[in-house]
Enzyme design. Structure first.
Site, PDB file in Angstrom:
ATOM      1  N   ASP A  90       0.855  -1.194   0.000  1.00  0.00           N
ATOM      2  CA  ASP A  90       0.000   0.000   0.000  1.00  0.00           C
ATOM      3  C   ASP A  90       0.893   1.247   0.000  1.00  0.00           C
ATOM      4  O   ASP A  90       1.859   1.318   0.765  1.00  0.00           O
ATOM      5  CB  ASP A  90      -0.844  -0.061   1.288  1.00  0.00           C
ATOM      6  N   HIS A  91       0.588   2.225  -0.831  1.00  0.00           N
ATOM      7  CA  HIS A  91       1.336   3.495  -0.868  1.00  0.00           C
ATOM      8  C   HIS A  91       2.843   3.320  -0.995  1.00  0.00           C
ATOM      9  O   HIS A  91       3.604   3.927  -0.226  1.00  0.00           O
ATOM     10  CB  HIS A  91       1.046   4.346   0.382  1.00  0.00           C
ATOM     11  N   GLU A 103      -2.578   6.255  -8.147  1.00  0.00           N
ATOM     12  CA  GLU A 103      -3.585   7.214  -7.679  1.00  0.00           C
ATOM     13  C   GLU A 103      -3.511   8.475  -8.520  1.00  0.00           C
ATOM     14  O   GLU A 103      -2.428   8.984  -8.798  1.00  0.00           O
ATOM     15  CB  GLU A 103      -3.329   7.542  -6.199  1.00  0.00           C
ATOM     16  N   HIS A 112      -7.722  10.342   4.395  1.00  0.00           N
ATOM     17  CA  HIS A 112      -7.050   9.354   5.249  1.00  0.00           C
ATOM     18  C   HIS A 112      -7.181   9.727   6.735  1.00  0.00           C
ATOM     19  O   HIS A 112      -7.194  10.910   7.075  1.00  0.00           O
ATOM     20  CB  HIS A 112      -5.555   9.296   4.916  1.00  0.00           C
ATOM     21  N   SER A 128     -11.408   5.194   3.525  1.00  0.00           N
ATOM     22  CA  SER A 128     -12.790   4.754   3.753  1.00  0.00           C
ATOM     23  C   SER A 128     -13.217   4.925   5.207  1.00  0.00           C
ATOM     24  O   SER A 128     -14.399   5.155   5.481  1.00  0.00           O
ATOM     25  CB  SER A 128     -12.933   3.277   3.371  1.00  0.00           C
ATOM     26  N   SER A 129     -12.259   4.803   6.123  1.00  0.00           N
ATOM     27  CA  SER A 129     -12.601   4.904   7.551  1.00  0.00           C
ATOM     28  C   SER A 129     -13.237   6.250   7.852  1.00  0.00           C
ATOM     29  O   SER A 129     -12.792   7.284   7.344  1.00  0.00           O
ATOM     30  CB  SER A 129     -11.337   4.751   8.406  1.00  0.00           C
ATOM     31  N   LEU A 151      -8.844   0.117   4.238  1.00  0.00           N
ATOM     32  CA  LEU A 151      -9.311   0.301   5.604  1.00  0.00           C
ATOM     33  C   LEU A 151      -8.174   0.204   6.595  1.00  0.00           C
ATOM     34  O   LEU A 151      -7.394  -0.749   6.563  1.00  0.00           O
ATOM     35  CB  LEU A 151     -10.244  -0.856   5.967  1.00  0.00           C
ATOM     36  N   PHE A 152      -8.096   1.156   7.496  1.00  0.00           N
ATOM     37  CA  PHE A 152      -7.255   0.938   8.675  1.00  0.00           C
ATOM     38  C   PHE A 152      -7.807   1.621   9.920  1.00  0.00           C
ATOM     39  O   PHE A 152      -8.057   0.961  10.918  1.00  0.00           O
ATOM     40  CB  PHE A 152      -5.790   1.340   8.451  1.00  0.00           C
TER      41      PHE A 152
END
Ligand code: ZN
Length: 279
Positions: free
Chosen positions: A80-81, A132, A176, A206-207, A227-228
């Site tokens: 991720d990222h 992105e 984020h 999304s959180s 999601l985190f």
């Protein structure tokens, strides 16, 4: 059935059938095991994602690929990222089946050039790539960054054509971490992007966006939900509940309480994005 899949295989199915696959951040053996348990319980595909500041890229791969290869559901192991060239290459070499190449803070042409270079390498060995366009910022800066970061449809069409990415993270009003202010999602923009872009679309931040907004984003064409923070908050809420009225605290119980909180919220999201019973 092959159980360690590329993200492309999972997301192409989600795109065809209008649901999303969850991509929780994990960083150690326990979070990897917990995320896979949640997916197995729900009979859902899973993208297990390492944000490279949370753990070592190679160590994560050795654990995640081992667990993924014996899981009962298809799992992609994802970086991720990834923000540097060497991170992408290390991830490809150590067995990740997909990587995100995040150059969203660069000017358009530089973003295209750097992503394209890594896509060529990754595709040569069957690894899928997410990039992105536009920029999903941090919740604390939401008021300042929300509008200027939104993805532009004309640019997105050119970006996908030129880079040949497998999926595209779009900025449609999420953020984020924890939002400062009310999340405001631009569903018209999402709809326009979905009409013009043929690769699966990804939602970062999304959180905290709210169940109703997330469900609508999936209906309008989002196929991967990162999601985190919500998993983290759910774990800490469970710990606070557990600590109330406790005279003695046992470390094994604390770990179980935390991971159960993470799992409970992940299961909730699997059902919310309709990826349960898709295997
Ligand atoms: Zn993100």
């Amino acid at each position: 059935m092959r159980l360690l899949l590329t993200m492309k295989e999972l997301l192409d199915d989600a795109n065809r059938n209008n649901y999303a696959v969850v991509a929780p951040n994990a960083w150690n053996e326990d979070t990897i095991r917990t995320a896979i348990e949640a997916a197995e319980q729900e009979n859902a595909p899973l993208i297990i994602a390492l944000y490279p500041v949370m753990a070592n890229i190679e160590e994560f791969a050795s654990i995640a690929c081992k667990f993924a290869s014996v899981s009962k559901v298809p799992v992609a192991v994802h970086l991720d990222h990834g923000s540097r060239f060497d991170e992408a290459i290390r991830a490809i070499r150590s067995g990740y089946t997909s990587i995100m190449v995040d150059r969203s803070q660069l000017p358009f042409d530089d973003n295209v050039r750097e992503v394209k270079e890594i896509v060529k390498i990754a595709h040569a060995v069957g690894v899928a790539v997410e990039a992105e366009l536009g920029h999903v910022g941090q919740g604390k800066d939401y008021a300042k960054t929300r509008d200027c970061g939104l993805t532009r449809v004309d640019e997105a069409i050119r970006f996908v054509q030129e880079t040949q990415v497998d999926c595209l993270a779009v900025a449609v009003g999420t953020s984020h971490g924890i939002y400062c202010g009310e999340p405001k999602i631009d569903f018209e923009l999402l709809k326009a992007l979905k009409e013009k872009i043929n690769v699966p679309l990804v939602l970062h931040g999304s959180s905290g966006t709210g169940d109703e907004n997330i469900a609508k984003c999936v209906t309008e064409g989002i196929n991967k939900i990162n999601l985190f923070t919500d998993l983290d908050l759910s774990a800490s809420e469970k710990l606070i509940e557990y600590m109330t009225d406790k005279r003695s605290i046992r470390i094994v119980e604390i770990c179980n309480v935390l991971y159960n909180g993470y799992k409970e919220k992940l299961v909730h999201n699997i059902r919310l994005v309709r990826s349960n019973n898709r295997v």
